[in-house]
Write a protein that holds these residues in place. Structure first.
Motif, PDB file in Angstrom:
ATOM      1  N   GLU A  20       0.832  -1.208   0.000  1.00  0.00           N
ATOM      2  CA  GLU A  20       0.000   0.000   0.000  1.00  0.00           C
ATOM      3  C   GLU A  20       0.866   1.257   0.000  1.00  0.00           C
ATOM      4  N   ARG A  23       1.951   1.775  -3.525  1.00  0.00           N
ATOM      5  CA  ARG A  23       0.813   2.167  -4.344  1.00  0.00           C
ATOM      6  C   ARG A  23       0.463   3.638  -4.135  1.00  0.00           C
ATOM      7  N   GLN A  24       0.421   4.055  -2.862  1.00  0.00           N
ATOM      8  CA  GLN A  24       0.074   5.445  -2.565  1.00  0.00           C
ATOM      9  C   GLN A  24       1.170   6.406  -3.022  1.00  0.00           C
ATOM     10  N   ARG A  25       2.427   6.006  -2.831  1.00  0.00           N
ATOM     11  CA  ARG A  25       3.538   6.870  -3.254  1.00  0.00           C
ATOM     12  C   ARG A  25       3.508   7.094  -4.763  1.00  0.00           C
ATOM     13  N   ALA A  27       0.966   6.739  -6.746  1.00  0.00           N
ATOM     14  CA  ALA A  27      -0.241   7.481  -7.123  1.00  0.00           C
ATOM     15  C   ALA A  27      -0.036   8.981  -6.980  1.00  0.00           C
ATOM     16  N   HIS A  28       0.885   9.373  -6.073  1.00  0.00           N
ATOM     17  CA  HIS A  28       1.192  10.793  -5.889  1.00  0.00           C
ATOM     18  C   HIS A  28       2.367  11.236  -6.761  1.00  0.00           C
ATOM     19  N   GLU A  50       8.900  -0.682   1.898  1.00  0.00           N
ATOM     20  CA  GLU A  50       8.066  -1.157   0.795  1.00  0.00           C
ATOM     21  C   GLU A  50       8.352  -2.617   0.445  1.00  0.00           C
ATOM     22  N   ASP A  65       1.120   9.536   6.519  1.00  0.00           N
ATOM     23  CA  ASP A  65      -0.279   9.971   6.408  1.00  0.00           C
ATOM     24  C   ASP A  65      -0.371  11.475   6.160  1.00  0.00           C
ATOM     25  N   LEU A  68       1.019  12.247   2.481  1.00  0.00           N
ATOM     26  CA  LEU A  68       0.222  11.741   1.363  1.00  0.00           C
ATOM     27  C   LEU A  68      -1.271  12.024   1.509  1.00  0.00           C
ATOM     28  N   THR A  70      -3.481  10.595   3.511  1.00  0.00           N
ATOM     29  CA  THR A  70      -4.173   9.297   3.460  1.00  0.00           C
ATOM     30  C   THR A  70      -5.146   9.094   4.621  1.00  0.00           C
TER      31      THR A  70
END
Length: 274
Positions: A20, A23-25, A27-28, A50, A65, A68, A70
């Motif tokens: 995750e 994925r979040q990194r 996505a940004h 990771e 958090d 990002l 989140t």
């Protein structure tokens, strides 16, 4: 180094966290080094987390958090990750401990885990020569969060005097650990008593034990042997444990006299000798 794309996010909380995070990194639109710069760590650390080579801390998760946006996802997830780092045989007890409304413990060798400082815990856990010492230390510190709740479990701790005299980690570590115990003097929810050496033979010469009570579950007694832990809700064992604990409390110093002894040992044994 493992390929993050091969991680199965359903394999474990740690695998899901790493999956995750990447994925979040991505996505940004951030590279590992760029995210590291934002949250004041190295890109290498981002990569290690990771790929599950490193266990994330709560502080790291809170910074991710914030960076990002989140909405607390990683701050919530890290609790599961850290609990999963506990030894497999210990995890059921930790789950019950987190639900308990009353905890009573007698400790013959060490400060109870919920009261250990980080450096004391590190010295204790290092004796087992674990593969991931820092992960175990972080998991132990995470357990202590139950004491920070608005209504934590009522906790009664009896420490054998030998616990105060055993120099785990050296003089400075012990001084800070005993200072930590003194912080609970007069605490509403947590009480510390010391069973003095002068008590001689006592009701639990066989060793340490914990008793947990719950609002909606049967009481349990927990003990450990050399390699694992054991929980039981056997009524006879519960009665015997309660009787022994009452005798230990009667033989122990009062909370106030215990604090005075801890302070005296802290100064006389671990104080500044320069």
């Amino acid at each position: 180094m493992a390929n993050i794309q091969t991680l199965d996010p359903t394999a474990s909380p740690l695998d899901y966290y790493g999956w995750e995070l990447r994925r979040q990194r991505e996505a940004h639109g951030l590279k590992q080094g760029q995210l590291g710069n934002i949250i004041f760590c190295t890109g290498s650390l981002i990569g290690q987390i990771e790929t599950t080579k490193k266990v994330p801390t709560r502080d790291f998760s809170e910074r991710v958090d914030a960076a990002l946006g989140t909405d607390g996802v990683f701050s919530r997830l890290v609790g599961l990750v850290l609990r999963s780092q506990l030894p497999t045989w210990f995890q059921p007890y930790a789950e019950m401990e987190a639900k308990a409304t009353y905890i009573s413990t007698y400790q013959a060798q060490l400060v109870y885990g919920l009261l250990q400082t980080e450096e004391y815990a590190r010295s204790v856990l290092a004796t087992g020569m674990p593969d991931d010492l820092e992960g175990l230390v972080a998991a132990r510190m995470e357990r202590q969060r139950i004491l920070e709740r608005e209504q934590p479990p009522l906790t009664w701790v009896i420490l054998d005097e030998a616990v105060l005299l055993r120099p785990i980690g050296g003089r400075e570590v012990m001084r800070r650990q005993l200072a930590r115990l003194l912080e609970f003097t007069g605490h509403r929810w947590l009480h510390v008593q010391v069973l003095p050496n002068s008590a001689g033979e006592h009701a639990s010469l066989a060793g340490s034990f914990n008793s947990l009570r719950f609002d909606d579950d049967p009481d349990i007694v927990y003990t450990e042997d050399l390699i694992s832990g054991h929980m039981t809700a056997n009524p006879e064992t519960l009665r015997e444990a309660a009787l022994r604990y009452a005798r230990l409390q009667a033989a122990a110093l009062s909370v106030e006299d215990s604090a005075a002894l801890i302070a005296r040992v802290m100064e006389e044994r671990y104080g500044d000798r320069s």
